[in-house]
Write a protein that holds these residues in place. Structure first.
Motif, PDB file in Angstrom:
ATOM      1  N   GLY A 104       0.749  -1.329  -0.191  1.00  0.00           N
ATOM      2  CA  GLY A 104       0.307  -0.249  -0.053  1.00  0.00           C
ATOM      3  C   GLY A 104       0.958   1.348  -0.238  1.00  0.00           C
ATOM      4  N   PRO A 105       1.462   1.496   1.449  1.00  0.00           N
ATOM      5  CA  PRO A 105       2.411   3.106   0.761  1.00  0.00           C
ATOM      6  C   PRO A 105       3.237   2.315  -0.860  1.00  0.00           C
ATOM      7  N   ALA A 106       3.840   1.430  -0.931  1.00  0.00           N
ATOM      8  CA  ALA A 106       4.835   1.597  -1.655  1.00  0.00           C
ATOM      9  C   ALA A 106       4.289   2.117  -3.148  1.00  0.00           C
ATOM     10  N   ILE A 107       2.879   2.122  -3.270  1.00  0.00           N
ATOM     11  CA  ILE A 107       2.189   2.310  -4.537  1.00  0.00           C
ATOM     12  C   ILE A 107       1.781   3.576  -4.250  1.00  0.00           C
ATOM     13  N   ALA A 108       1.341   3.833  -2.721  1.00  0.00           N
ATOM     14  CA  ALA A 108       0.983   4.773  -2.780  1.00  0.00           C
ATOM     15  C   ALA A 108       2.253   6.074  -3.200  1.00  0.00           C
ATOM     16  N   PHE A 109       3.193   5.724  -2.689  1.00  0.00           N
ATOM     17  CA  PHE A 109       4.253   6.676  -3.301  1.00  0.00           C
ATOM     18  C   PHE A 109       4.881   6.173  -4.619  1.00  0.00           C
ATOM     19  N   LEU A 110       5.025   5.222  -5.346  1.00  0.00           N
ATOM     20  CA  LEU A 110       5.010   5.108  -7.021  1.00  0.00           C
ATOM     21  C   LEU A 110       3.942   6.509  -7.755  1.00  0.00           C
ATOM     22  N   TYR A 111       1.902   6.277  -7.551  1.00  0.00           N
ATOM     23  CA  TYR A 111       1.307   7.402  -8.015  1.00  0.00           C
ATOM     24  C   TYR A 111       1.998   8.499  -7.905  1.00  0.00           C
ATOM     25  N   SER A 112       2.365   9.202  -6.468  1.00  0.00           N
ATOM     26  CA  SER A 112       2.342  10.688  -6.394  1.00  0.00           C
ATOM     27  C   SER A 112       3.442  10.618  -6.325  1.00  0.00           C
ATOM     28  N   GLY A 113       5.073  10.123  -6.833  1.00  0.00           N
ATOM     29  CA  GLY A 113       6.229  10.475  -7.674  1.00  0.00           C
ATOM     30  C   GLY A 113       6.148  11.327  -8.714  1.00  0.00           C
ATOM     31  N   PRO A 114       4.978  10.892  -9.357  1.00  0.00           N
ATOM     32  CA  PRO A 114       4.715  11.372 -10.401  1.00  0.00           C
ATOM     33  C   PRO A 114       3.517  12.821 -11.069  1.00  0.00           C
TER      34      PRO A 114
ATOM     35  N   PHE B  20      -5.914  10.245  -4.445  1.00  0.00           N
ATOM     36  CA  PHE B  20      -6.011   8.886  -4.918  1.00  0.00           C
ATOM     37  C   PHE B  20      -4.428   8.304  -4.724  1.00  0.00           C
ATOM     38  N   SER B  21      -3.549   9.343  -4.555  1.00  0.00           N
ATOM     39  CA  SER B  21      -2.312   8.218  -3.599  1.00  0.00           C
ATOM     40  C   SER B  21      -2.700   6.935  -2.769  1.00  0.00           C
ATOM     41  N   VAL B  22      -3.195   7.977  -1.715  1.00  0.00           N
ATOM     42  CA  VAL B  22      -3.829   7.546  -0.953  1.00  0.00           C
ATOM     43  C   VAL B  22      -4.671   6.313  -0.905  1.00  0.00           C
ATOM     44  N   VAL B  23      -5.755   6.794  -1.619  1.00  0.00           N
ATOM     45  CA  VAL B  23      -7.294   5.346  -1.896  1.00  0.00           C
ATOM     46  C   VAL B  23      -6.792   4.076  -2.029  1.00  0.00           C
ATOM     47  N   ILE B  24      -5.871   4.487  -3.847  1.00  0.00           N
ATOM     48  CA  ILE B  24      -5.170   3.210  -4.134  1.00  0.00           C
ATOM     49  C   ILE B  24      -4.242   2.525  -3.448  1.00  0.00           C
ATOM     50  N   GLY B  25      -3.442   2.986  -2.841  1.00  0.00           N
ATOM     51  CA  GLY B  25      -2.820   2.899  -1.336  1.00  0.00           C
ATOM     52  C   GLY B  25      -3.900   1.908  -0.744  1.00  0.00           C
ATOM     53  N   LEU B  26      -3.968   1.867  -0.281  1.00  0.00           N
ATOM     54  CA  LEU B  26      -5.121   1.672   0.926  1.00  0.00           C
ATOM     55  C   LEU B  26      -6.504   0.268   0.288  1.00  0.00           C
ATOM     56  N   LEU B  27      -6.379   0.584  -1.312  1.00  0.00           N
ATOM     57  CA  LEU B  27      -7.261  -0.877  -2.034  1.00  0.00           C
ATOM     58  C   LEU B  27      -6.628  -1.644  -2.053  1.00  0.00           C
ATOM     59  N   MET B  28      -5.338  -0.956  -2.708  1.00  0.00           N
ATOM     60  CA  MET B  28      -4.173  -2.153  -2.960  1.00  0.00           C
ATOM     61  C   MET B  28      -4.072  -3.062  -1.802  1.00  0.00           C
ATOM     62  N   HIS B  29      -4.077  -2.254  -0.608  1.00  0.00           N
ATOM     63  CA  HIS B  29      -3.012  -2.474   0.375  1.00  0.00           C
ATOM     64  C   HIS B  29      -4.338  -4.316   1.006  1.00  0.00           C
ATOM     65  N   PHE B  30      -5.669  -3.311   0.788  1.00  0.00           N
ATOM     66  CA  PHE B  30      -7.018  -5.126   1.281  1.00  0.00           C
ATOM     67  C   PHE B  30      -7.151  -5.388   0.053  1.00  0.00           C
ATOM     68  N   ILE B  31      -6.916  -5.350  -0.763  1.00  0.00           N
ATOM     69  CA  ILE B  31      -7.313  -6.605  -2.447  1.00  0.00           C
ATOM     70  C   ILE B  31      -6.094  -7.366  -2.009  1.00  0.00           C
ATOM     71  N   PHE B  32      -4.826  -6.994  -1.471  1.00  0.00           N
ATOM     72  CA  PHE B  32      -3.465  -8.196  -1.532  1.00  0.00           C
ATOM     73  C   PHE B  32      -3.774  -8.326  -0.288  1.00  0.00           C
ATOM     74  N   LEU B  33      -4.340  -8.358   0.510  1.00  0.00           N
ATOM     75  CA  LEU B  33      -3.920  -8.260   1.914  1.00  0.00           C
ATOM     76  C   LEU B  33      -3.136  -9.754   2.125  1.00  0.00           C
ATOM     77  N   LYS B  34      -3.785 -10.531   2.033  1.00  0.00           N
ATOM     78  CA  LYS B  34      -3.584 -12.263   2.364  1.00  0.00           C
ATOM     79  C   LYS B  34      -2.334 -12.018   1.842  1.00  0.00           C
ATOM     80  N   GLU B  35      -1.899 -12.063   0.452  1.00  0.00           N
ATOM     81  CA  GLU B  35      -0.627 -12.131   0.175  1.00  0.00           C
ATOM     82  C   GLU B  35      -0.145 -11.316   1.109  1.00  0.00           C
ATOM     83  N   GLU B  36       0.391 -10.260   0.686  1.00  0.00           N
ATOM     84  CA  GLU B  36       1.295  -9.372   1.428  1.00  0.00           C
ATOM     85  C   GLU B  36       1.301 -10.191   3.004  1.00  0.00           C
TER      86      GLU B  36
END
Length: 392
Positions: A115-125, A154-170
């Motif tokens: 989640g935080p990594a994706i938030a960083f990935l989106y927000s960077g550019p 977007f960065s926060v919401v998408i990061g949180l959604l990715m976190h919860f969608i792949f919570l088990k894998e994480e």
């Protein structure tokens, strides 16, 4: 089964070569655009953007303790802190969707949560402060304000959604890879020295890529631009001195090796993606195989399709830092709606075909497909909302 796959590949390649439309003016022009965009990318972005980014990513892997990454970006980190820091990182790193990739890869492989990594990935550019200022000044304060609000959200919401969608894998990832908390600090070097070392690398990246001011600009932006190479040289000299006196030879060697590994992993995918992107969509002001009139006619008004189409095209097109603004200015002049314009601003700078190829190599096809889909869907509906509020 493998034999049939090989036969299909060979047949496809043969038919493609056999029916190659070399007599087509548009096809030849698209080939030229593909090579021209790749040449421009190699000249303008590899040395000044990617090389510093590779060294920053390598430094994260070698010099930053895993405990520090886990403390601020790990699965058990304070969510408000981790997503808060990640969501505004773009205000510091004035980078494009490709330059942020080595840094994203570094923190993710070091143990950062998805989640935080994706938030960083989106927000960077997406939250590039220079691009937001340019958007407000050229395209109007409404688009500039909507862009910054939308990008942070977007960065926060998408990061949180990715976190919860792949919570088990994480959970399995962190448990399986045994992300223990190693020693917090590197022996013999303070946190202040490590932070100063990173600051010098970031300064090189920022000042070397400081954008040329617009005609009539004044103030700090112009001053920094006029001094950009002096500031870059001072930052680079400081980096060299700090590296020589504060780091051991073995650490420096490991740093160089890590940066080289990132280059080998990422650069071929980026160049291949830029080549394909140039063939399909061309450069700014030039057409690829897809006629620009098709795109212009399809993004007028504020319909769902117009916003969705703008989001999808923007997601696959490569935008260098700040180039999305003049491109959008031309599209708006040709009849593009305000909603699709915002959709392009929210999907385009954060994604591109080259970046998708690299992201897939880091987090896998499934997570990449979900991430891209979330960006496109959210950009579409935000564009429709903005278009309804601001008017077509």
């Amino acid at each position: 089964m493998k034999m049939w796959k090989n036969i299909l590949w060979m047949t496809g390649i043969f038919l493609g070569v056999y029916f190659l439309p070399l007599d087509s003016v548009r096809f030849n022009a698209a080939l030229y655009e593909a090579l021209a965009l790749t040449k421009w990318y190699a000249r303008e972005h590899v040395l000044l953007c990617l090389v510093p980014a590779f060294f920053i990513a390598g430094a994260i892997t070698v010099f930053v303790s895993q405990a520090s990454v886990l403390k601020y970006f790990g699965a058990k980190a304070n969510k408000m802190l981790s997503y808060g820091v990640a969501s505004v990182s773009g205000t510091i790193l004035a980078v494009c969707s490709c330059t942020v990739l080595p840094i994203f890869t570094g923190i993710y492989k070091r143990g950062a949560g998805l989640g935080p990594a994706i938030a960083f990935l989106y927000s960077g550019p997406a939250i590039n402060v220079l691009a937001i200022i340019l958007t407000a000044r050229i395209l109007g304060w409404e688009l500039g304000l909507a862009r910054v609000i939308g990008a942070v959200a977007f960065s926060v919401v998408i990061g949180l959604l990715m976190h919860f969608i792949f919570l088990k894998e994480e959970r399995e990832r962190h448990a399986g890879e045994g992300f223990a908390l190693p020693q917090e600090e590197q022996a013999g070097r303070s946190l202040f020295r490590t932070a100063l070392h990173f600051a010098s690398m970031i300064a090189v990246l920022i000042f070397a890529n400081w954008a040329k001011p617009q005609t009539g600009d004044q103030g700090l932006w112009v001053v920094i631009y006029n001094l950009k190479w002096w500031l870059t040289a001072i930052s680079l000299a400081s980096l060299i001195v700090m590296t020589a006196f504060w780091f051991k030879r073995g650490e420096v060697k490991a740093w160089g090796s890590s940066a080289w590994d990132f280059a080998l992993q990422i650069l071929p995918l980026l160049l291949g993606g830029v080549l394909v992107s140039g063939f399909l969509l061309g450069r700014a002001g030039h057409e690829g195989i897809i006629p620009s009139q098709w795109i212009t006619h399809l993004v007028g008004g504020n319909s769902f399709f117009a916003n969705f189409f703008a989001s999808v095209v923007a997601a696959f097109m490569y935008f260098a830092t700040l180039t999305e603004v003049p491109i959008l200015q031309g599209l708006i002049g040709a009849g593009m709606g305000k909603g699709p314009a915002l959709a392009l601003l929210l999907a385009g700078p954060a994604l591109s075909l080259p970046s998708m190829l690299v992201i897939r190599s880091v987090i896998g096809s499934k997570k990449t497909a979900v991430y891209v889909s979330l960006v496109v869907i959210m950009a579409t509906f935000c564009g429709m909302l903005f278009g309804a509020i601001a008017g077509h």
